[in-house]
Design a protein around this motif. Structure first.
Motif, PDB file in Angstrom:
ATOM      1  N   THR A  18       0.821  -1.263  -0.048  1.00 47.52           N
ATOM      2  CA  THR A  18       0.152  -0.118  -0.103  1.00 47.52           C
ATOM      3  C   THR A  18       0.839   1.389  -0.002  1.00 47.52           C
ATOM      4  O   THR A  18       2.105   1.275   0.513  1.00 47.52           O
ATOM      5  CB  THR A  18      -0.934  -0.056   1.260  1.00 47.52           C
ATOM      6  N   GLN A  19       0.553   2.375  -0.737  1.00 55.19           N
ATOM      7  CA  GLN A  19       1.279   3.518  -0.562  1.00 55.19           C
ATOM      8  C   GLN A  19       1.270   4.177   0.955  1.00 55.19           C
ATOM      9  O   GLN A  19       0.545   3.840   1.621  1.00 55.19           O
ATOM     10  CB  GLN A  19       0.201   4.626  -1.379  1.00 55.19           C
ATOM     11  N   PRO A  20       2.539   4.933   0.667  1.00 55.55           N
ATOM     12  CA  PRO A  20       2.989   5.408   1.891  1.00 55.55           C
ATOM     13  C   PRO A  20       1.806   6.570   2.434  1.00 55.55           C
ATOM     14  O   PRO A  20       1.662   6.480   3.751  1.00 55.55           O
ATOM     15  CB  PRO A  20       4.300   6.289   1.566  1.00 55.55           C
ATOM     16  N   SER A  21       1.193   7.155   1.628  1.00 57.31           N
ATOM     17  CA  SER A  21       0.125   8.020   2.062  1.00 57.31           C
ATOM     18  C   SER A  21      -1.177   7.561   1.532  1.00 57.31           C
ATOM     19  O   SER A  21      -1.368   7.079   0.452  1.00 57.31           O
ATOM     20  CB  SER A  21       0.284   9.462   1.272  1.00 57.31           C
ATOM     21  N   ARG A  22      -2.196   7.411   2.451  1.00 52.90           N
ATOM     22  CA  ARG A  22      -3.665   6.686   2.114  1.00 52.90           C
ATOM     23  C   ARG A  22      -4.150   7.812   1.012  1.00 52.90           C
ATOM     24  O   ARG A  22      -4.980   7.309   0.502  1.00 52.90           O
ATOM     25  CB  ARG A  22      -4.302   6.791   3.592  1.00 52.90           C
ATOM     26  N   GLU A  23      -3.706   9.111   0.897  1.00 52.56           N
ATOM     27  CA  GLU A  23      -4.293   9.947  -0.065  1.00 52.56           C
ATOM     28  C   GLU A  23      -3.939   9.776  -1.386  1.00 52.56           C
ATOM     29  O   GLU A  23      -4.567  10.117  -2.430  1.00 52.56           O
ATOM     30  CB  GLU A  23      -4.209  11.198   0.523  1.00 52.56           C
ATOM     31  N   THR A  24      -2.473   9.055  -1.584  1.00 54.49           N
ATOM     32  CA  THR A  24      -2.293   8.581  -2.895  1.00 54.49           C
ATOM     33  C   THR A  24      -3.098   7.619  -3.343  1.00 54.49           C
ATOM     34  O   THR A  24      -3.168   6.524  -3.083  1.00 54.49           O
ATOM     35  CB  THR A  24      -0.799   8.048  -2.767  1.00 54.49           C
ATOM     36  N   GLN A  25      -3.628   7.818  -4.598  1.00 55.81           N
ATOM     37  CA  GLN A  25      -4.618   6.798  -5.236  1.00 55.81           C
ATOM     38  C   GLN A  25      -3.762   5.936  -6.257  1.00 55.81           C
ATOM     39  O   GLN A  25      -3.019   6.234  -7.030  1.00 55.81           O
ATOM     40  CB  GLN A  25      -5.803   7.623  -5.973  1.00 55.81           C
ATOM     41  N   ASP A  26      -4.163   4.624  -6.140  1.00 59.00           N
ATOM     42  CA  ASP A  26      -3.746   3.613  -7.212  1.00 59.00           C
ATOM     43  C   ASP A  26      -4.781   2.260  -7.340  1.00 59.00           C
ATOM     44  O   ASP A  26      -5.580   2.402  -6.579  1.00 59.00           O
ATOM     45  CB  ASP A  26      -2.171   3.322  -6.802  1.00 59.00           C
ATOM     46  N   HIS A  27      -4.525   1.700  -7.811  1.00 57.30           N
ATOM     47  CA  HIS A  27      -5.149   0.334  -8.111  1.00 57.30           C
ATOM     48  C   HIS A  27      -4.257  -0.999  -7.908  1.00 57.30           C
ATOM     49  O   HIS A  27      -2.964  -0.616  -8.356  1.00 57.30           O
ATOM     50  CB  HIS A  27      -5.989   0.118  -9.271  1.00 57.30           C
ATOM     51  N   TRP A  28      -4.600  -2.002  -7.247  1.00 57.02           N
ATOM     52  CA  TRP A  28      -3.626  -2.940  -7.396  1.00 57.02           C
ATOM     53  C   TRP A  28      -3.629  -3.812  -8.621  1.00 57.02           C
ATOM     54  O   TRP A  28      -2.770  -4.382  -9.252  1.00 57.02           O
ATOM     55  CB  TRP A  28      -4.009  -3.844  -6.025  1.00 57.02           C
ATOM     56  N   ILE A  29      -4.671  -3.938  -9.009  1.00 59.04           N
ATOM     57  CA  ILE A  29      -5.064  -4.703 -10.499  1.00 59.04           C
ATOM     58  C   ILE A  29      -5.868  -3.945 -11.357  1.00 59.04           C
ATOM     59  O   ILE A  29      -6.874  -3.413 -11.106  1.00 59.04           O
ATOM     60  CB  ILE A  29      -5.481  -5.756 -10.300  1.00 59.04           C
ATOM     61  N   GLU A  30      -5.330  -3.563 -12.552  1.00 55.08           N
ATOM     62  CA  GLU A  30      -6.167  -2.885 -13.586  1.00 55.08           C
ATOM     63  C   GLU A  30      -6.364  -3.920 -14.723  1.00 55.08           C
ATOM     64  O   GLU A  30      -5.479  -4.079 -15.462  1.00 55.08           O
ATOM     65  CB  GLU A  30      -5.449  -1.579 -14.045  1.00 55.08           C
ATOM     66  N   PHE A  31      -7.621  -4.248 -14.919  1.00 55.05           N
ATOM     67  CA  PHE A  31      -7.889  -4.727 -16.267  1.00 55.05           C
ATOM     68  C   PHE A  31      -8.039  -4.029 -17.585  1.00 55.05           C
ATOM     69  O   PHE A  31      -8.904  -2.869 -17.209  1.00 55.05           O
ATOM     70  CB  PHE A  31      -9.189  -5.584 -16.109  1.00 55.05           C
ATOM     71  N   TRP A  32      -7.402  -4.027 -18.430  1.00 56.93           N
ATOM     72  CA  TRP A  32      -7.712  -3.671 -19.841  1.00 56.93           C
ATOM     73  C   TRP A  32      -7.879  -4.870 -20.886  1.00 56.93           C
ATOM     74  O   TRP A  32      -7.531  -5.920 -20.545  1.00 56.93           O
ATOM     75  CB  TRP A  32      -6.583  -2.516 -20.276  1.00 56.93           C
ATOM     76  N   GLY A  33      -8.227  -4.383 -22.048  1.00 57.81           N
ATOM     77  CA  GLY A  33      -8.277  -5.546 -23.172  1.00 57.81           C
ATOM     78  C   GLY A  33      -9.412  -6.141 -23.005  1.00 57.81           C
ATOM     79  O   GLY A  33     -10.632  -6.113 -22.406  1.00 57.81           O
ATOM     80  N   ARG A  34      -9.326  -7.778 -23.475  1.00 61.42           N
ATOM     81  CA  ARG A  34     -10.439  -8.646 -23.472  1.00 61.42           C
ATOM     82  C   ARG A  34     -10.131 -10.029 -23.098  1.00 61.42           C
ATOM     83  O   ARG A  34      -8.716 -10.108 -23.397  1.00 61.42           O
ATOM     84  CB  ARG A  34     -11.130  -8.385 -24.897  1.00 61.42           C
ATOM     85  N   ASN A  35     -10.998 -10.583 -22.419  1.00 65.76           N
ATOM     86  CA  ASN A  35     -10.403 -12.043 -22.254  1.00 65.76           C
ATOM     87  C   ASN A  35      -9.223 -12.406 -21.360  1.00 65.76           C
ATOM     88  O   ASN A  35      -8.691 -13.178 -21.501  1.00 65.76           O
ATOM     89  CB  ASN A  35     -10.240 -12.776 -23.572  1.00 65.76           C
ATOM     90  N   ASN A  36      -9.181 -11.493 -20.408  1.00 65.48           N
ATOM     91  CA  ASN A  36      -7.858 -11.780 -19.580  1.00 65.48           C
ATOM     92  C   ASN A  36      -8.631 -12.167 -18.326  1.00 65.48           C
ATOM     93  O   ASN A  36      -9.825 -12.148 -17.835  1.00 65.48           O
ATOM     94  CB  ASN A  36      -7.213 -10.267 -19.260  1.00 65.48           C
ATOM     95  N   GLN A  37      -7.588 -12.625 -17.290  1.00 65.44           N
ATOM     96  CA  GLN A  37      -8.114 -13.561 -16.249  1.00 65.44           C
ATOM     97  C   GLN A  37      -7.064 -13.422 -15.068  1.00 65.44           C
ATOM     98  O   GLN A  37      -5.909 -13.284 -15.100  1.00 65.44           O
ATOM     99  CB  GLN A  37      -8.121 -14.952 -16.872  1.00 65.44           C
ATOM    100  N   MET A  38      -7.993 -13.322 -13.894  1.00 62.94           N
ATOM    101  CA  MET A  38      -7.221 -13.203 -12.841  1.00 62.94           C
ATOM    102  C   MET A  38      -7.556 -14.526 -12.020  1.00 62.94           C
ATOM    103  O   MET A  38      -8.889 -14.517 -11.525  1.00 62.94           O
ATOM    104  CB  MET A  38      -7.255 -12.113 -11.991  1.00 62.94           C
TER     105      MET A  38
END
Lengths: 767, 767
Positions: free
Chosen positions: A139-159
């Motif tokens: 997790t980011q040092p500052s709770r206010e810094t925004q991110d995602h841990w997983i970003e899906f783009w495209g098609r037919n991807n899998q986690m």
């Protein structure tokens, strides 16, 4: 979770992409440069192993193309033995790529995402898969810094088979993007994952999953979220925020997660065979919240949920007539059938969010007056052991809902009476933990339009021959388990037990106190012998510690000015019990770090006496306390009490989730005893909890500019009872928020200001 | 259209529902009661014939169920010889029903619809078909009465080979309902139909087809509209209003239809291989107007279109940020590829409807400031013989549009310059009527995302081997026809030729005049010998007639008070040429009926002198003139001129489409010379046309309350040039609407009020 090791060959059999890897080669990369070299020469079918060990600051870009039956696989030499730490991230661009067996820990992404299914807009991943990975506390040092841990783009991807836990900062844990034709009709698969604890964030942007956004909510997403465990995903009021069309949520378990599966935007979701489990203690654990059109909610099992309104087991909202894209569309054409509700307070809430009475504080375009239409509630089973509440809570007329053949085990005394809600005398029996089934079948089933498509029950058994109202038909095989935690996430990974007990460290002098503080492990208890301890330096609390004395209280005398006696660090958790803490009138008793309070802290004070400080608790913007609990303690001679009012952007953020102040005495607090603030109007940010009961406050609020002794503006949940206020010469002791059901109970006020109840609060709209 | 008779057996082969009708029976019903009896005993595979002849006031309810390969067929004994007249209608409820060969004429529905694919909400049609039917001029007595001619409900229904023309009243001709789960995912087929002329309505609610509505626009409709002819469908600005998701428009011909195929709400339409044909005379004939998300516009052919803005060949609109459901969503993710534009003024208009400058007259929620995003214009071919205009008209910054490999035969001098718009020197050659192809191929093709799905060209030929930019690749076989009218509608039906020429009837006396008026057929000419004719009764005009004199003008002296000299009936069309018409100062020269003006009328006045009437033209609410044309004529001593201002509900309706007043003199008109009104703001009602040129107006507007001599409020299209105004003591000669490009040109004003231009008009929002 069973811990066993899968050989490299096994990946092909569980990968879902069958291979004929005759000519493929396998290479071992020791560092990022080597990995990149191997990628350059990789051909479909190849495997690149990442060497065991820690990869620091590894920003991986996997640019490669496999083929349908010949993926390119990037995997850990041994699963669970490759650690990406520091400023690490993974980007995937190409097709038929598998990433397998990595652990992200001890760091954070320097980018927008930890794992991203694209490298850039011209290099997007398709038909690719991340499996058996772990992202924990990255997790980011500052709770206010925004991110995602997983970003899906495209098609037919899998986690799949991943473990994801501990995101404390702003931003949904997993986000699916639908912007652009390359990113629609995705058919992404999110399956068999273990979404571990996400701590309460205090405010919005802490979903565990967000699928699309309001502006792309018109697109067909076709995301499949199946067989996942959501374990204590408490980030915010939405565990999953579905904001697109044709998503499928099947056989997931939502275990004690403080939020709901929310169909926020978009239409035609299918929610089938999911399990929602609450507990007796939390009213925050919700079920499914419905907005928009055409959803089917079938075969779901709701157990021991105590939430209501936005957090009710099934919340069907009112919409805004002709709603703007980012607000609330009317609910229409929704079917909820064959669900079971066991010991849920009031299972069905209709017209949730109706706010016709708020027209004086909200603009017309915010008024949710469009009631649900063409909603069908059929073949559902409701059992409550204690039937104190009505099965239906209605916030507006219920005229667009059709009830058919729903069975209830108690009398419906509620305002909505309907032939389709039928009381039958039945009991449930326990099959296994959390799983209760009725002692009889109910076979008078309603056959609605397209109901023949509801082919199976919660347990996946064919409904065509044997059938019953409710999520499960009888008989249920003995020893049927509702779910098994071992089936989620990587098979080789075991989440840390955060509640592990520590040992007791005895302390008899100031020097020993400081030394043992440093040596202590998380969970340990420092036990002070009775006597006086002098402190001239701040005590840093960065782990889970208890400081207590036995029998007679030990006294800590803090002598330094300008620094605080106790400094709370991220993840710091302090229990102070049976201690006398005395200051020098200059410094503060407790403070957070000024910045980078990346993870929530906790502070428990019990049987304590604290006096002669400037401020009792001073916090920084961006800091967040999960719980501040004060019990049976005395506070004297402070300039100010507890200030949790640094989140003043009015974006729905706040500085503490739970504040309990009970059975304590406050005397001679010059300014506010409490200042607890949550600003910004958006019904998704329904947080902040204050329990202030059994306290006595005397001679406080004496400074000239103290108008309100207990400031609680915007805090949603509040209890104020059985307190005594004596000689506090302020205008108001408190101003409560009537619309949220707040009212003072049994307080005694002598020579003190009044407790006012304001029905509606004017708030800043957040969007 | 070829007229040949299909035997009853033939229906099975063209029905699309193959049959094995071994045990099925055929019955002949002579009336509704018999038909109903046969229906009661019908089994799958049965055929019920309706006896030849006229069925008056027949309200048929076809409640029956066929099976997949055994439909129940209700058909004319002989196709085209069964007439449903008077108050007739047809409702279908059940499944696998075929209705075949009926004609609706001489009447109107007493219900909401002429043909409705449901009986009620519990009896909806599925898998049913209406084929080979005709609905002609079956319009309500009052244009203000709203109905539909065909209402689709249910799923998998079909209308094919029908002829549908002449709807004059309010309401889309064909409407598809999507309310409720029973009515979504429809896969309705609307194929091979002939949508004949729908007259201009003046105002909204005159679409030829509407698929869904804003409130159900979130639903998947999957309607297929293919191989239809839309022939002069002039009802309103939208020929087809697509208001739902996943609709398909393929291989349709839009022939001289004054409107556009409008993607009004909903997303992911597919518009492939359609033909849009305009002419030199009309700027009202449009192409495709785009709103919302995800549409693909491919292989379409646009020929000789002169429209612009809302009516441009390809109009891509600006949206309202976060638009409410019923307004304008932003355009995103749209692809327009492989289209050909031949002699279309400016083919591409972007940010149509941008109205940022209207913020003073419109509420903020009406401001269309959201520009198109992620729009791709690729592989299109543009040819203009005379390149006077830029290929692009932009009403806002064009920053969200990508241009790739578009070919133009002239220099792009417009404001939007882009590498993807390439000038090449080429010509076109005519293959057959309306069909022009370039004299060379352009094979530098852009291969965008998913472009491999554009498999065929406009002519249905595979693009994978031979390919070119534009709708058609070369070579094109000689004698290729773009389309053939004979392929649309019922094979046995021939639409009436509405422009058939009549004969000349000579008239020498008043008695003969009245007698021959009555005897005349539509299209006839009454030719008056020079001299005086006295008239003491109204002349009713209910057909298409010309009244003229040769050489020296004949004089009609009208003596009766309180009735009008000429009374215009529905469908009445009068040409008055070379006639002197003199009144008695009390009566009106021309009037419409007071009610039930079911169909538009026309009035042409040329080389005439008209004097001494109360009012020149008085109309009723609900009446509508398609054209009022005054040319080279003199008007004296009238209390009032032309009043077309009865539609005052501000719902976008108005009383005349085209008003031409040219080269004429007006003298001593006490009140307004013209009062022409269109009220209500909605950009879908962009009507009203006034041409006022070369006239002289003297001594008029003398009555005290005449403030404006030529009132034209809300009329959108206006030309006012080369007129002379003398001694008209009014405040304003006219107030023009600047935002619509109106400005006075070369008018002479002597001792008369001013011509004012008001930039923005405050108007009542219609929704």
């Amino acid at each position: 979770m069973k811990a066993f090791f899968l050989s490299i060959f096994l990946v092909f059999t569980i990968s879902g992409f069958s291979q004929s890897a005759q000519n493929s080669k396998s290479s071992l990369a020791s560092n990022v440069a080597e990995l990149e070299e191997f990628l350059k020469i990789a051909v479909p079918g190849d495997t690149i192993l990442m060497a065991n060990g820690t990869w620091d600051d590894a920003q991986l870009e996997i640019k490669v193309n496999g083929k349908k039956d010949l993926p390119v696989t990037i995997m850990a030499e041994e699963r669970g033995k490759v650690f990406l730490e520091g400023q690490s991230s993974l980007k995937i661009g190409g097709s038929y790529i598998i990433v397998d067996g990595l652990i992200f820990q001890n760091g954070y992404t320097p980018d927008d995402a930890v794992i991203q299914f694209k490298i850039n807009n011209d290099q997007i991943a398709n038909n690719s898969r991340v499996t058996n990975c772990v992202i924990e506390n990255f997790t980011q040092p500052s709770r206010e810094t925004q991110d995602h841990w997983i970003e899906f783009w495209g098609r037919n991807n899998q986690m799949d088979h991943c473990y994801i836990a501990g995101k404390s900062n702003s931003g949904p844990t997993l986000r699916i993007y639908l912007k652009g034709n390359e990113n629609i009709n995705t058919h992404h698969q999110i399956i068999n994952n273990y979404f571990g604890p996400r701590p309460r964030k205090g405010g919005p942007h802490a979903e565990t999953m967000q699928i699309g956004s309001s502006e792309t909510s018109m697109t067909p997403a076709y995301v499949n979220v199946a067989n996942n465990l959501f374990y204590r995903c408490n980030g915010e009021v939405e565990i999953i925020s579905s904001k697109s069309n044709f998503n499928n949520f099947k056989n997931n378990v939502f275990f004690e997660s403080e939020g709901s599966l929310v169909l926020r935007h978009g239409n035609y979701a299918n929610i089938d065979g999911n399990i929602f489990i609450g507990n007796d203690n939390s009213e925050f654990i919700g079920g499914i919240r419905v907005i928009n059109t055409g959803h089917w909610i079938t075969n779901n099992y709701f157990y021991n949920l105590k939430g209501s309104e936005f957090r009710s087991p099934l919340a069907v909202m009112n919409g805004i007539p002709k709603s703007p894209l980012n607000r609330y569309n009317q609910v229409t054409d929704v079917v909820a059938a064959y669900n079971s509700f066991v010991d849920t307070k009031s299972p069905w809430h209709f017209s949730v969010g109706s706010n016709v009475d708020k027209s004086e504080v909200l603009p017309a375009s915010e008024i949710r007056s469009a009631r649900p239409e063409r909603v069908l509630i059929a073949n559902n089973l409701v059992y409550n052991q204690e039937a104190e509440e009505s099965p239906i809570v209605a916030y507006d007329t219920v005229d667009g809902v059709t009830f058919k053949n729903n069975i209830l085990n108690y009398e419906n005394k509620g305002p909505v009476q309907n032939d389709g809600i039928i009381t039958k005398d039945f009991e449930v029996k326990k099959v296994s933990e959390y799983l209760y089934v009725p002692d009889q079948s109910f076979i008078d089933i309603y056959h609605g339009f397209d109901f023949e498509t509801i082919e199976k029950d919660l347990l996946g058994r064919d409904r065509s021959e044997n059938n019953s109202i409710g999520a499960i038909y009888l008989p249920v095989p003995e020893n049927t388990n509702l779910f098994d935690k071992a089936n989620y996430g990587p098979a080789w990974f075991q989440p840390e037990d955060v509640n592990k007990k520590g040992k007791v460290l005895k302390v008899t002098s100031s020097e020993e106190f400081l030394k043992k503080l440093e040596q202590a492990n998380s969970g340990d208890i420092l036990e002070l012998a009775p006597g006086n301890y002098k402190l001239d330096t701040s005590v840093d609390i960065a782990k889970r510690l208890t400081i207590r004395s036995q029998d007679k209280k030990a006294k800590l005398k803090f002598t330094s000015a300008n620094i605080a006696a106790f400094k709370m660090h991220p993840k710091g958790s302090l229990k102070l019990e049976n201690i006398i803490l005395e200051g020098n009138a200059e410094s503060n008793a407790f403070e957070t770090l000024d910045e980078n309070m990346s993870v929530a802290y906790n502070l428990w004070i019990k049987d304590a006496e604290i006096s002669d400080f400037n401020q009792l608790l001073k916090v920084s913007k961006g800091s967040f306390a999960d719980t501040i609990s004060i019990k049976n303690s005395n506070f004297r001679n402070l300039k100010q009490g507890i200030a949790l009012a640094e989140e003043i952007d009015d974006k729905g953020e706040y500085n503490a989730e739970f504040v309990y102040i009970t059975d304590s005495n406050f005397e001679n607090i010059q300014n506010e005893v409490l200042n607890y603030y949550r600003g910004g109007y958006d019904e998704s940010t329904i947080g902040g909890t204050l329990v202030f009961t059994g306290n006595t406050v005397k001679n406080s609020g004496t400074s000239r500019d103290t108008e309100i002794l207990l400031r609680t503006r915007g805090v949603v949940n509040l209890e104020m009872a059985n307190n005594t206020f004596i000689d506090n010469e302020v205008k108001y002791i408190a101003i409560l928020w009537g619309a949220k059901g707040q009212e003072p109970v049994n307080n005694t006020l002598r020579n003190s200001g009044e407790i006012k109840v304001e029905e509606n609060l004017k708030q800043k709209l957040m969007y």
